[in-house]
Write a protein that holds these residues in place. Structure first.
Motif, PDB file in Angstrom:
ATOM      1  N   GLU A 167      12.490  -2.636 -24.610  1.00 55.35           N
ATOM      2  CA  GLU A 167      11.349  -1.780 -24.282  1.00 55.35           C
ATOM      3  C   GLU A 167      10.229  -2.541 -23.578  1.00 55.35           C
ATOM      4  OE1 GLU A 167      11.139   1.547 -24.560  1.00 55.35           O
ATOM      5  OE2 GLU A 167      13.235   1.467 -25.143  1.00 55.35           O
ATOM      6  N   THR A 187      14.605  -2.190 -30.057  1.00 54.80           N
ATOM      7  CA  THR A 187      15.515  -1.057 -29.979  1.00 54.80           C
ATOM      8  C   THR A 187      16.933  -1.611 -30.002  1.00 54.80           C
ATOM      9  OG1 THR A 187      16.337   0.715 -28.544  1.00 54.80           O
ATOM     10  CG2 THR A 187      15.328  -1.144 -27.443  1.00 54.80           C
ATOM     11  N   GLN A 189      19.204   0.039 -28.524  1.00 57.48           N
ATOM     12  CA  GLN A 189      19.815   0.810 -27.436  1.00 57.48           C
ATOM     13  C   GLN A 189      20.796   0.028 -26.566  1.00 57.48           C
ATOM     14  OE1 GLN A 189      17.077   2.799 -24.732  1.00 57.48           O
ATOM     15  NE2 GLN A 189      18.566   2.531 -23.088  1.00 57.48           N
ATOM     16  N   ARG A 210       7.611  -3.868 -33.111  1.00 58.86           N
ATOM     17  CA  ARG A 210       6.733  -3.708 -31.949  1.00 58.86           C
ATOM     18  C   ARG A 210       5.410  -4.419 -32.238  1.00 58.86           C
ATOM     19  NH1 ARG A 210       8.796   1.179 -29.002  1.00 58.86           N
ATOM     20  NH2 ARG A 210      11.002   0.951 -29.543  1.00 58.86           N
ATOM     21  N   GLU A 212       2.474  -4.070 -31.491  1.00 57.80           N
ATOM     22  CA  GLU A 212       1.403  -3.202 -30.990  1.00 57.80           C
ATOM     23  C   GLU A 212       0.140  -3.541 -31.755  1.00 57.80           C
ATOM     24  OE1 GLU A 212       2.486   0.201 -29.426  1.00 57.80           O
ATOM     25  OE2 GLU A 212       4.425   0.504 -30.388  1.00 57.80           O
ATOM     26  N   LEU A 220       3.567   1.362 -36.663  1.00 53.32           N
ATOM     27  CA  LEU A 220       3.807   0.227 -37.548  1.00 53.32           C
ATOM     28  C   LEU A 220       4.318  -0.901 -36.665  1.00 53.32           C
ATOM     29  CD1 LEU A 220       5.756   2.203 -40.284  1.00 53.32           C
ATOM     30  CD2 LEU A 220       3.533   1.119 -40.624  1.00 53.32           C
ATOM     31  N   HIS A 225      14.464   2.602 -37.312  1.00 57.52           N
ATOM     32  CA  HIS A 225      14.817   3.255 -36.063  1.00 57.52           C
ATOM     33  C   HIS A 225      16.226   3.817 -36.205  1.00 57.52           C
ATOM     34  CE1 HIS A 225      13.852   2.579 -31.499  1.00 57.52           C
ATOM     35  NE2 HIS A 225      13.996   3.844 -31.794  1.00 57.52           N
ATOM     36  N   GLU A 227      19.009   5.384 -34.114  1.00 55.09           N
ATOM     37  CA  GLU A 227      19.312   5.501 -32.688  1.00 55.09           C
ATOM     38  C   GLU A 227      20.750   5.950 -32.465  1.00 55.09           C
ATOM     39  OE1 GLU A 227      17.154   2.362 -30.147  1.00 55.09           O
ATOM     40  OE2 GLU A 227      17.440   1.404 -32.087  1.00 55.09           O
ATOM     41  N   TYR A 333      15.566   1.606 -18.001  1.00 57.39           N
ATOM     42  CA  TYR A 333      16.932   2.144 -18.098  1.00 57.39           C
ATOM     43  C   TYR A 333      17.032   3.654 -17.884  1.00 57.39           C
ATOM     44  CZ  TYR A 333      14.850   2.949 -22.662  1.00 57.39           C
ATOM     45  OH  TYR A 333      13.987   3.321 -23.650  1.00 57.39           O
ATOM     46  N   GLU A 357       5.082  12.802 -31.200  1.00 60.92           N
ATOM     47  CA  GLU A 357       6.397  12.232 -30.885  1.00 60.92           C
ATOM     48  C   GLU A 357       7.156  11.689 -32.094  1.00 60.92           C
ATOM     49  OE1 GLU A 357       6.359   9.201 -27.823  1.00 60.92           O
ATOM     50  OE2 GLU A 357       8.366   8.530 -28.408  1.00 60.92           O
ATOM     51  N   ILE A 358       8.406  12.163 -32.238  1.00 58.85           N
ATOM     52  CA  ILE A 358       9.299  11.611 -33.258  1.00 58.85           C
ATOM     53  C   ILE A 358      10.568  11.029 -32.647  1.00 58.85           C
ATOM     54  CG2 ILE A 358       8.444  12.949 -35.224  1.00 58.85           C
ATOM     55  CD1 ILE A 358      10.698  14.958 -34.783  1.00 58.85           C
ATOM     56  N   ILE A 359      10.919  11.504 -31.428  1.00 61.66           N
ATOM     57  CA  ILE A 359      12.117  10.970 -30.761  1.00 61.66           C
ATOM     58  C   ILE A 359      11.778  10.663 -29.306  1.00 61.66           C
ATOM     59  CG2 ILE A 359      14.421  11.569 -29.846  1.00 61.66           C
ATOM     60  CD1 ILE A 359      14.997  13.148 -32.321  1.00 61.66           C
ATOM     61  N   GLY A 360      12.263   9.519 -28.829  1.00 63.26           N
ATOM     62  CA  GLY A 360      12.210   9.194 -27.399  1.00 63.26           C
ATOM     63  C   GLY A 360      13.648   9.074 -26.916  1.00 63.26           C
ATOM     64  N   ARG A 364      20.873   7.589 -19.143  1.00 63.01           N
ATOM     65  CA  ARG A 364      20.724   6.190 -18.707  1.00 63.01           C
ATOM     66  C   ARG A 364      21.089   6.028 -17.239  1.00 63.01           C
ATOM     67  NH1 ARG A 364      17.929   5.985 -23.330  1.00 63.01           N
ATOM     68  NH2 ARG A 364      19.212   5.691 -25.187  1.00 63.01           N
ATOM     69  N   PHE A 402      19.142   8.119 -27.720  1.00 58.54           N
ATOM     70  CA  PHE A 402      17.815   8.437 -28.259  1.00 58.54           C
ATOM     71  C   PHE A 402      17.447   7.505 -29.403  1.00 58.54           C
ATOM     72  CE2 PHE A 402      18.966  10.209 -32.386  1.00 58.54           C
ATOM     73  CZ  PHE A 402      20.306  10.490 -32.206  1.00 58.54           C
ATOM     74  N   GLY A 405      11.992   7.684 -34.702  1.00 59.79           N
ATOM     75  CA  GLY A 405      11.173   6.877 -35.602  1.00 59.79           C
ATOM     76  C   GLY A 405      11.207   7.521 -36.980  1.00 59.79           C
TER      77      GLY A 405
HETATM   78  O1  NSS Z   1      10.057   3.423 -27.579  1.00 62.13           O
HETATM   79  S1  NSS Z   1      10.754   4.618 -27.914  1.00 62.13           S
HETATM   80  O2  NSS Z   1      10.131   5.861 -27.508  1.00 62.13           O
HETATM   81  N1  NSS Z   1      12.244   4.616 -27.330  1.00 62.13           N
HETATM   82  C1  NSS Z   1      13.112   3.615 -27.543  1.00 62.13           C
HETATM   83  O3  NSS Z   1      12.886   2.616 -28.177  1.00 62.13           O
HETATM   84  C2  NSS Z   1      14.512   3.856 -26.993  1.00 62.13           C
HETATM   85  N2  NSS Z   1      15.092   2.574 -26.580  1.00 62.13           N
HETATM   86  C3  NSS Z   1      15.334   4.506 -28.089  1.00 62.13           C
HETATM   87  C4  NSS Z   1      16.723   4.820 -27.630  1.00 62.13           C
HETATM   88  O4  NSS Z   1      16.867   5.585 -26.693  1.00 62.13           O
HETATM   89  N3  NSS Z   1      17.731   4.268 -28.288  1.00 62.13           N
HETATM   90  O5  NSS Z   1      10.878   4.631 -29.491  1.00 62.13           O
HETATM   91  C5  NSS Z   1      11.668   5.640 -30.106  1.00 62.13           C
HETATM   92  C6  NSS Z   1      10.930   6.259 -31.273  1.00 62.13           C
HETATM   93  C7  NSS Z   1       9.605   6.913 -30.891  1.00 62.13           C
HETATM   94  O6  NSS Z   1       9.825   8.235 -30.459  1.00 62.13           O
HETATM   95  C8  NSS Z   1       8.850   6.859 -32.197  1.00 62.13           C
HETATM   96  O7  NSS Z   1       9.265   7.940 -33.005  1.00 62.13           O
HETATM   97  C9  NSS Z   1       9.350   5.569 -32.815  1.00 62.13           C
HETATM   98  O8  NSS Z   1      10.561   5.232 -32.193  1.00 62.13           O
HETATM   99  N4  NSS Z   1       8.385   4.468 -32.649  1.00 62.13           N
HETATM  100  C10 NSS Z   1       7.591   3.987 -33.618  1.00 62.13           C
HETATM  101  N5  NSS Z   1       7.454   4.362 -34.907  1.00 62.13           N
HETATM  102  C11 NSS Z   1       6.561   3.665 -35.635  1.00 62.13           C
HETATM  103  N6  NSS Z   1       5.809   2.639 -35.169  1.00 62.13           N
HETATM  104  C12 NSS Z   1       5.921   2.248 -33.883  1.00 62.13           C
HETATM  105  N7  NSS Z   1       5.194   1.229 -33.441  1.00 62.13           N
HETATM  106  C13 NSS Z   1       6.850   2.931 -33.054  1.00 62.13           C
HETATM  107  N8  NSS Z   1       7.224   2.808 -31.761  1.00 62.13           N
HETATM  108  C14 NSS Z   1       8.156   3.742 -31.530  1.00 62.13           C
END
Ligand code: NSS
Length: 434
Positions: A167, A187, A189, A210, A212, A220, A225, A227, A333, A357-360, A364, A402, A405
């Protein structure tokens, strides 16, 4: 050891009037009138009252019962009787009492500050509230695994130590790995993508990290995660997967964790309303909604907490926002939209009631020249991604995936103000103890 002991729940559910039973647990509350000790005993299933009367138990047992303060570990034997004043409506009239450990004065009492409770987290995890959250979370995770197994997905175990930052470099924790630089996984992924060529539909549940710095109620530095990655799946089919999975998790939570949910202020009925299909709007439509609400939002930016709250505060079910401009989603990606090269084929699933947001997720990119250009633009060291680029050289197929979180989902389902209570031992920029 188990034999002969009942749990609070076994008694509260009724049908044992007059039976002699033994229970064991921790003192939740206790008061003594001199000749009788009213003791609430907590175990993993709930709270049961024991009344320990002088004369009804040996004198030395009574003296110990008077000494056993909050959180002492105790064992009580006695006869079950109905008592409307007791929590749950039943109590145990003690015939015997045995302390397992008389605790020191418990440091947590009413009106302690949030910071103090975080310092005492190793003890505060015993609280009813956090216990209920952990129960809901366990049910949600079991439901997710159940859904994947029932739908032909394979659970896999990708690594946490990695040389490639999935990421992007700005939020990656790095450390020395025998003299070389390594990262904690943001991730799974990229590794899941490698596994679709044999298993086709794969998922994993891992911690992601992360760095952050922002202190927000939804971030957090270490989160769980969930996925998934699947061959032959496009962006639209990907969203069908998410709505089925999330709906199943909600249904199971309502069915199997209704007690904890109600105690947390969530009506289980809310969760039964969550059924596919979820509404799908484009990024452009979302921006229009924001402008209609009077928000001053610039097209091309990513949505933050404010925008996601505005988009979801009036909703009772989740909504997909899809096809963001490249300027908003910088992940290298994501597949370019063939009908509009300024956009990518991605989706975010936003939870209702303002949670966001709960899912990203995304389809690809499979074109290596595009992937290499994007990685170079981001200043990534291509050597660390050679293996990933190989995946597009030997039987490449369209695919999508996907990341959910888990704590974001728990925060929404349990109506938590802050994400830190969705995990027993939260890691934030200012805290990694206990
Ligand atoms: O950065 S994301 O949006 N997407 C990915 O990491 C992709 N590589 C996932 C994938 O396609 N396999 O993070 C995905 C989800 C995001 O929607 C949040 O729900 C959660 O992960 N997320 C977090 N939760 C808690 N704390 C933090 N810092 C956090 N960052 C992302």
């Amino acid at each position: 050891m188990e034999e002969g002991y009942l749990h609070a729940e076994d008694i509260i559910q009724g049908g044992r009037d007059g039976e002699e039973v033994s229970v064991r647990g921790w003192v939740y509350r206790t008061r003594s009138s001199g000749s009788i000790v009213f003791m609430l005993i907590r175990d993993a299933t709930g709270i049961i009252q024991a009344t320990i009367k002088k004369g009804a138990v040996p004198d030395e047992d009574f003296a110990l019962a008077e000494k056993a303060g909050i959180e002492s570990a105790v064992e009580v034997r006695g006869v079950v009787a109905e008592d409307r004043r007791a929590p749950g409506g039943w109590e145990i009239k003690a015939t015997g009492f045995k302390p397992i450990h008389i605790g020191e004065v418990f440091p947590i009492s009413r009106d302690k500050s949030e910071e103090f409770l975080l310092d005492m987290r190793h003890l505060w995890v015993r609280s009813t509230r956090l216990t209920n959250v952990m129960k809901v979370k366990a049910v949600l995770l079991a439901a997710a695994r159940e859904w994947f197994a029932d739908n032909g997905w394979w659970e896999t175990t990708p690594p946490i130590i990695s040389a490639s930052a999935g990421e992007g470099g700005s939020t990656v924790f790095s450390f020395k790995y025998f003299g070389r630089e390594a990262f904690l996984s943001q991730t799974a992924q990229l590794h899941l993508e490698a596994l679709i060529f044999s298993l086709e539909k794969v998922y994993s549940l891992t911690p992601s990290f992360r760095a952050e710095k922002s202190r927000t109620p939804r971030h957090l530095t270490e989160f769980w995660h969930l996925e998934g990655e699947a061959a032959w799946v496009d962006n639209e089919e990907n969203m069908r997967i998410h709505e089925e999975l999330v709906s199943h998790m909600c249904r199971r939570a309502a069915e199997r964790a209704s007690g904890p949910l109600k105690a947390l202020g969530r009506d289980p009925g809310d969760l039964l309303e969550i059924e596919p299909p979820f509404e799908r709007i484009t990024y452009d439509e979302a921006v229009e909604r924001l402008h209609d609400k009077g928000l001053d939002f610039v097209w091309g930016d990513d949505f933050g907490a404010v925008e996601e709250r505005a988009l979801t505060e009036d909703l009772r079910v989740p909504v997909f926002v899809k096809n963001y401009p490249k300027s908003a989603k910088t992940a290298f990606y994501m597949k370019e939209d063939p009908s509009d090269p300024a956009k990518v084929l991605c989706s975010d699933l936003l939870a209702p009631e303002g949670y966001g947001e709960i899912i990203g997720a995304s389809e690809r990119e499979v074109d290596n020249s595009i992937l290499i250009r994007r990685l170079e633009e981001q200043g990534a060291n291509l050597d660390n991604y050679r293996w990933y680029l190989d995946l597009r050289r030997y039987g490449s197929v369209p695919h999508s995936g996907f990341g959910m979180g888990v704590e974001r989902v728990v925060r929404w389902i349990c109506k938590l103000e802050h994400i830190r209570d969705a995990v027993p031992f939260p890691r934030t920029p200012s805290r990694f103890v206990p």
